[in-house]
Design a protein around this motif. Structure first.
Motif, PDB file in Angstrom:
ATOM      1  N   PHE A  94      26.234  21.128  56.576  1.00 23.63           N
ATOM      2  CA  PHE A  94      26.852  19.967  57.198  1.00 23.63           C
ATOM      3  C   PHE A  94      26.941  20.195  58.702  1.00 23.63           C
ATOM      4  CE2 PHE A  94      28.850  20.712  53.061  1.00 23.63           C
ATOM      5  CZ  PHE A  94      28.649  19.499  52.411  1.00 23.63           C
ATOM      6  N   GLY A  95      26.754  19.138  59.471  1.00 23.10           N
ATOM      7  CA  GLY A  95      26.957  19.215  60.912  1.00 23.10           C
ATOM      8  C   GLY A  95      27.312  17.852  61.470  1.00 23.10           C
ATOM      9  N   THR A  96      28.393  17.767  62.217  1.00 29.09           N
ATOM     10  CA  THR A  96      28.758  16.539  62.924  1.00 29.09           C
ATOM     11  C   THR A  96      28.694  16.856  64.413  1.00 29.09           C
ATOM     12  OG1 THR A  96      30.167  15.786  61.106  1.00 29.09           O
ATOM     13  CG2 THR A  96      30.488  14.742  63.250  1.00 29.09           C
ATOM     14  N   HIS A  97      27.684  16.319  65.085  1.00 30.15           N
ATOM     15  CA  HIS A  97      27.330  16.729  66.433  1.00 30.15           C
ATOM     16  C   HIS A  97      27.822  15.689  67.444  1.00 30.15           C
ATOM     17  CE1 HIS A  97      24.915  19.368  64.036  1.00 30.15           C
ATOM     18  NE2 HIS A  97      24.171  18.362  63.595  1.00 30.15           N
ATOM     19  N   LYS A  98      28.482  16.138  68.502  1.00 35.31           N
ATOM     20  CA  LYS A  98      29.060  15.249  69.502  1.00 35.31           C
ATOM     21  C   LYS A  98      27.982  14.753  70.458  1.00 35.31           C
ATOM     22  CE  LYS A  98      33.574  17.520  69.341  1.00 35.31           C
ATOM     23  NZ  LYS A  98      34.580  18.320  70.086  1.00 35.31           N
ATOM     24  N   LEU A  99      27.868  13.424  70.555  1.00 34.80           N
ATOM     25  CA  LEU A  99      26.966  12.805  71.519  1.00 34.80           C
ATOM     26  C   LEU A  99      27.724  12.383  72.764  1.00 34.80           C
ATOM     27  CD1 LEU A  99      24.875  10.619  69.051  1.00 34.80           C
ATOM     28  CD2 LEU A  99      24.386  12.941  69.843  1.00 34.80           C
ATOM     29  N   THR A 100      28.907  11.817  72.577  1.00 30.90           N
ATOM     30  CA  THR A 100      29.846  11.492  73.658  1.00 30.90           C
ATOM     31  C   THR A 100      31.238  11.849  73.153  1.00 30.90           C
ATOM     32  OG1 THR A 100      30.354   9.220  72.965  1.00 30.90           O
ATOM     33  CG2 THR A 100      28.363   9.536  74.313  1.00 30.90           C
ATOM     34  N   ASP A 101      32.277  11.513  73.919  1.00 28.70           N
ATOM     35  CA  ASP A 101      33.641  11.778  73.462  1.00 28.70           C
ATOM     36  C   ASP A 101      33.987  10.965  72.220  1.00 28.70           C
ATOM     37  OD1 ASP A 101      33.968  13.550  75.521  1.00 28.70           O
ATOM     38  OD2 ASP A 101      35.051  12.146  76.827  1.00 28.70           O
ATOM     39  N   LYS A 102      33.333   9.816  72.038  1.00 29.03           N
ATOM     40  CA  LYS A 102      33.627   8.926  70.906  1.00 29.03           C
ATOM     41  C   LYS A 102      32.553   8.967  69.814  1.00 29.03           C
ATOM     42  CE  LYS A 102      37.537   6.852  72.103  1.00 29.03           C
ATOM     43  NZ  LYS A 102      38.751   6.898  71.259  1.00 29.03           N
ATOM     44  N   GLY A 116      28.769  26.137  51.098  1.00 32.36           N
ATOM     45  CA  GLY A 116      28.604  25.139  52.142  1.00 32.36           C
ATOM     46  C   GLY A 116      28.761  25.745  53.528  1.00 32.36           C
ATOM     47  N   LEU A 117      27.762  25.526  54.380  1.00 29.30           N
ATOM     48  CA  LEU A 117      27.801  25.980  55.771  1.00 29.30           C
ATOM     49  C   LEU A 117      27.960  24.769  56.674  1.00 29.30           C
ATOM     50  CD1 LEU A 117      27.390  28.138  58.018  1.00 29.30           C
ATOM     51  CD2 LEU A 117      24.944  27.607  57.903  1.00 29.30           C
ATOM     52  N   THR A 118      28.948  24.811  57.557  1.00 32.13           N
ATOM     53  CA  THR A 118      29.147  23.771  58.564  1.00 32.13           C
ATOM     54  C   THR A 118      28.864  24.359  59.943  1.00 32.13           C
ATOM     55  OG1 THR A 118      30.820  22.629  57.245  1.00 32.13           O
ATOM     56  CG2 THR A 118      30.815  22.197  59.613  1.00 32.13           C
ATOM     57  N   TYR A 119      28.007  23.660  60.697  1.00 31.46           N
ATOM     58  CA  TYR A 119      27.723  24.101  62.066  1.00 31.46           C
ATOM     59  C   TYR A 119      27.562  22.855  62.931  1.00 31.46           C
ATOM     60  CZ  TYR A 119      26.037  26.980  65.900  1.00 31.46           C
ATOM     61  OH  TYR A 119      25.919  27.619  67.105  1.00 31.46           O
ATOM     62  N   ASN A 120      28.492  22.645  63.840  1.00 24.56           N
ATOM     63  CA  ASN A 120      28.503  21.469  64.701  1.00 24.56           C
ATOM     64  C   ASN A 120      27.981  21.825  66.089  1.00 24.56           C
ATOM     65  OD1 ASN A 120      29.880  20.063  62.595  1.00 24.56           O
ATOM     66  ND2 ASN A 120      31.813  20.916  63.318  1.00 24.56           N
ATOM     67  N   LEU A 121      27.244  20.889  66.683  1.00 24.94           N
ATOM     68  CA  LEU A 121      26.703  21.072  68.023  1.00 24.94           C
ATOM     69  C   LEU A 121      27.310  20.043  68.971  1.00 24.94           C
ATOM     70  CD1 LEU A 121      22.942  21.597  67.096  1.00 24.94           C
ATOM     71  CD2 LEU A 121      24.624  23.368  67.650  1.00 24.94           C
ATOM     72  N   ASP A 122      27.354  20.377  70.244  1.00 20.64           N
ATOM     73  CA  ASP A 122      27.910  19.497  71.267  1.00 20.64           C
ATOM     74  C   ASP A 122      26.803  19.129  72.248  1.00 20.64           C
ATOM     75  OD1 ASP A 122      29.362  18.163  73.180  1.00 20.64           O
ATOM     76  OD2 ASP A 122      30.996  19.639  73.270  1.00 20.64           O
ATOM     77  N   PHE A 123      26.365  17.862  72.193  1.00 19.25           N
ATOM     78  CA  PHE A 123      25.281  17.387  73.059  1.00 19.25           C
ATOM     79  C   PHE A 123      25.802  16.606  74.259  1.00 19.25           C
ATOM     80  CE2 PHE A 123      23.129  17.848  68.911  1.00 19.25           C
ATOM     81  CZ  PHE A 123      22.097  18.688  69.297  1.00 19.25           C
ATOM     82  N   ARG A 124      27.100  16.626  74.488  1.00 18.55           N
ATOM     83  CA  ARG A 124      27.633  15.933  75.652  1.00 18.55           C
ATOM     84  C   ARG A 124      27.184  16.620  76.937  1.00 18.55           C
ATOM     85  NH1 ARG A 124      33.911  16.002  74.213  1.00 18.55           N
ATOM     86  NH2 ARG A 124      33.279  18.158  73.751  1.00 18.55           N
TER      87      ARG A 124
END
Length: 252
Positions: free
Chosen positions: A38-46, A235-243
């Motif tokens: 799973f990954g929920t990656h930030k595109l902007t603050d919202k 389950g592996l969760t790894y989130n990325l920040d693209f801001r």
């Protein structure tokens, strides 16, 4: 007296009917393994992008059960609330004592509301999901359209202090119920229930690993077969920040 007799007769008939329905049921016990990213990656603050892949195996690891990639666009309403809309592809293979005649595909869109409600050391979360499903069942020429609603209640509990910090273990629990509705529901409004317990490890704020047990109780569409699936979940969760990172102005 006649009315009382009629009431008893109706109750007796209902109990006989229920007993007959119970006698028709068949139960299938399976042992599966679900291996997930799973990954929920930030595109902007919202805004964000959710990505997911699940490889589900029958007999824990040896045989195919399902695989499912999923993607969604997310929007943060606040620090405690978010919405999402996305798409999933599900491919199911024959498994169990009452297997499908062949493997079959499913295309799925969904909308979701997720609420966080921390209470003391407990991290509570409510997830409401509405699904539109196009399933081409084994042997069918066309897809069948189905609606389903899901509700998940989840809690996390730190095992090394009042909060979950980096390089610490935690406990994760959830229960999720699935309900069918709409014109193409056959024998069961109830679809399935999932009860889950796992130990997790947080590497850092955006990465964690959970290993646990899931019990999945499934009602098949024919209303006769009911699955009791004992499942190992990893389950592996790894989130990325693209801001875009802000750069400090050079000093004169």
């Amino acid at each position: 007296m006649r009315k009382i007799f009629q009431v008893y007769l109706l109750l007796f008939a209902a109990s006989v009917t229920e007993s007959f329905a119970q006698d028709k049921r068949r139960h299938d016990t399976n042992y599966n393994g679900w291996f997930m990213y799973f990954g929920t990656h930030k595109l902007t603050d919202k805004w964000g992008l959710h990505t997911e892949f699940q490889l589900r195996r029958y007999h824990v690891i040896s045989d195919a059960q399902q695989f499912m990639p999923r993607v969604a666009l997310t929007y943060n309403l606040s620090d405690r609330a978010s919405v999402a809309g996305g798409y999933a592809y599900v491919h199911t293979y024959p498994y169990g004592d009452n297997p499908a005649a062949d493997d079959f595909p499913e295309h799925r869109t969904y909308q979701q509301l997720q609420l966080k409600d921390p209470q003391g050391i407990f991290g509570l979360q409510h997830r409401f999901r509405l699904e539109q499903r196009w399933v081409k069942f084994a042997g069918a020429d066309d897809y069948t359209y189905l609606n389903r609603v899901r509700y998940q209640f989840k809690t996390t509990l730190p095992l090394a202090g009042p909060t979950i910090e980096d390089k610490e273990f935690y406990l994760s629990l959830y229960d999720e119920v699935f309900v069918n509705f709409g014109p193409n529901v056959t024998s069961n409004i109830f679809d399935q229930n999932r009860a889950y317990a796992a130990v997790g490890y947080r590497f850092h704020q955006d990465a964690n690993l959970e290993v646990g047990y899931l019990h999945q109780h499934v009602a098949q569409r024919n209303g006769v077969w009911f699955e009791s699936n004992h499942t190992l979940q990893v389950g592996l969760t790894y989130n990325l920040d693209f801001r875009k990172k802000s750069t400090a102005a050079p000093q004169p």
